[in-house]
Enzyme design. Structure first.
Site, mmCIF file in Angstrom:
data_model
loop_
_atom_site.group_PDB
_atom_site.id
_atom_site.type_symbol
_atom_site.label_atom_id
_atom_site.label_comp_id
_atom_site.label_asym_id
_atom_site.label_seq_id
_atom_site.Cartn_x
_atom_site.Cartn_y
_atom_site.Cartn_z
ATOM 1 N N LYS A 154 0.724 -0.761 -0.092
ATOM 2 C CA LYS A 154 0.335 0.118 -0.184
ATOM 3 C C LYS A 154 0.472 1.385 -0.193
ATOM 4 C CE LYS A 154 -1.883 -2.082 3.607
ATOM 5 N NZ LYS A 154 -3.082 -2.761 5.199
ATOM 6 N N ASP A 190 -4.881 -8.359 9.447
ATOM 7 C CA ASP A 190 -6.758 -7.316 9.335
ATOM 8 C C ASP A 190 -6.970 -8.703 8.996
ATOM 9 O OD1 ASP A 190 -5.093 -7.024 6.961
ATOM 10 O OD2 ASP A 190 -6.372 -5.051 7.165
HETATM 11 C C1 GLC Z 1 -2.010 -5.984 1.971
HETATM 12 C C2 GLC Z 1 -1.685 -6.058 2.886
HETATM 13 C C3 GLC Z 1 -2.209 -7.244 4.083
HETATM 14 C C4 GLC Z 1 -3.426 -6.560 4.359
HETATM 15 C C5 GLC Z 1 -4.821 -5.854 2.890
HETATM 16 C C6 GLC Z 1 -5.268 -5.306 3.488
HETATM 17 O O1 GLC Z 1 -2.330 -6.482 0.634
HETATM 18 O O2 GLC Z 1 -0.120 -7.030 2.549
HETATM 19 O O3 GLC Z 1 -1.319 -7.699 4.743
HETATM 20 O O4 GLC Z 1 -4.035 -7.766 4.432
HETATM 21 O O5 GLC Z 1 -2.983 -5.033 2.213
HETATM 22 O O6 GLC Z 1 -5.153 -4.208 3.858
#
Ligand code: GLC
Length: 428
Positions: A154, A190
């Site tokens: 991100k 998460d």
């Molecule tokens: C990105 C992160 C992952 C997370 C997802 C949603 O893909 O790498 O760990 O779960 O975003 O937040």
């Protein structure tokens, strides 16, 4: 070229047949297998050291949620019979400079926000609190409390954190801030928090998914009976069109998070923006106007607003175009813009459904059992037609057996779930 012809052209780029989705499911299974065997794979398949909750966990816990648009701190009370109450929530916007500064700045910001939260919520520093830390990035966990950041995803890129134990960094920052009433009891992704939050009251829940700024899933691996964080955003066995290729090249992490770039909130708007710029440049759209859709102008929120305009004359779309200097747009042009957004978002939803199907059929190839999929994230919550299109696609893939897959919106799952994980860990 007529608007219909233009649309056909864009459609050819973004259409994904049900057969292509079936192939994707097969490729996804191959990558899952390789990942689990620690061979080269775009799916990291990370062990989490967490199992589903029993529903018997009790007490007051703090939860930190880092990895989306806001950084959040929650106090959660777990009561009898799987009851959960969020007693306090604090939201703190992480300045971009902090997301991309040094690790020390980032963790100081987190510790300061916890401090503000303890004061504002009147929890104070007297009572000891166990804390669950939701850290929504790929990490290699060594146990339930410790995890090493593998790489940022991100918008984050704080220096000096990759390869480090993020729990240790948080402990050090809390110490610098003078907070000694908070003990870190658990660390989780998460997706894991979301799955655990639902499984606290639903024993059929064996998948957790986030469709938000980023996208990812975890599931309960039958061979080990543990939860595995797939990091599916990085899946790369998908047919890419020329816009995907360009979009990836221009991103901060080329070659990485390929599926995430085709699905999630941080990226979809940018993809549409590339299509629009192309059509404008080749003078197929908004002719004779000095329209420009430069990078960052067209967001996923904007896409979702364009798609939710159900007025006959698309007046909301018109107002938006006016506001960026495209005045006197024709209805046909506005309709074209809306259809382009639909084509890009529909592909995102169909890929999401295929990925979901892959995970469920990995556990249960013939769909013999019921599976609850716990889902959270702004895209799922707010984007028009997200759930509906996923369900329709699952039906195309599985016929009436698709009914075995139940999608449940698990709001605040990542925060609540990690409190449950902390409760399990603290009492273990
Ligand atoms: C990105 C992160 C992952 C997370 C997802 C949603 O893909 O790498 O760990 O779960 O975003 O937040």
């Amino acid at each position: 070229m007529t608007n219909d012809a233009i649309l056909k052209k864009v459609k050819a780029d973004f259409d994904l047949s049900t057969n292509a989705l079936r192939e994707m499911v097969g490729a996804f299974h191959d990558e899952m297998r390789l990942g689990l065997e620690s061979q080269v794979s775009s799916l990291k398949m990370l062990p989490t050291f967490v199992d589903r909750a029993s529903g018997d966990e009790r007490g007051r816990f703090l939860a930190l949620d880092l990895g989306g648009t806001n950084f959040r701190v929650l106090q959660v009370q777990l009561g009898s019979g799987g009851q959960v109450k969020v007693e306090h929530v604090g939201k703190y916007i992480i300045p971009r400079a902090v997301m991309r500064g040094t690790g020390e700045q980032l963790f100081n910001f987190i510790a300061q926000s916890i401090d503000t939260f303890l004061v504002d919520s009147r929890i104070g520093y007297d009572e000891k609190r166990d804390l669950g830390f939701t850290f929504s990035f790929p990490m290699k966990q060594t146990d339930i409390v410790n995890g090493i950041l593998i790489n940022w995803t991100k918008d984050f890129s704080a220096s000096g954190v990759v390869g480090k134990n993020v729990t240790k960094l948080l402990i050090a920052a809390l110490k610098r801030q003078g907070i000694d009433s908070v003990e870190i009891a658990a660390l989780a992704n998460d997706t894991v928090g979301t799955m655990v939050a639902r499984s606290y009251q639903d024993q059929d829940c064996d998948v957790g998914i986030i469709f938000g700024t980023g996208t990812n899933a975890c599931y309960r691996e039958p061979s080990t009976e543990t939860i595995v964080n797939i990091e599916w955003g990085n899946f790369n066995k998908l047919p890419l069109n020329r816009y995907d290729v360009k979009h990836d090249k221009a991103s901060g992490n080329p070659g990485k998070q390929v599926m995430e770039k085709m699905i999630s909130g941080m990226y979809l708007g940018g993809l549409v923006q590339l299509v629009l710029s192309d059509l404008i440049q080749t003078r197929l759209m908004f002719k004779n106007r000095r329209a420009k859709f430069s990078k960052g102008v067209f967001t996923t929120t904007r896409m979702s607003q364009v798609e939710s305009d159900t007025s006959r004359k698309l007046t909301k779309v018109e107002d938006y175009l006016d506001s960026i200097g495209i005045i006197d747009s024709a209805l046909a042009e506005r309709a074209l813009l809306q259809r382009i957004c639909e084509l890009v978002s529909r592909r995102a939803m169909r890929i999401s459904a295929a990925a979901m199907s892959a995970v469920v059929t990995w556990m249960d190839p013939e769909l013999k059992d019921n599976h609850t999929v716990a889902i959270d994230g702004t895209l799922y919550e707010r984007y028009p037609g997200f759930k509906k299109t996923i369900l329709a696609t699952l039906t195309q893939l599985h016929g009436k057996d698709a009914g075995k897959i139940k999608l449940v919106h698990t709001k605040d799952g990542s925060g609540i779930g990690v409190a449950v994980v902390a409760a399990v860990a603290a009492h273990a």
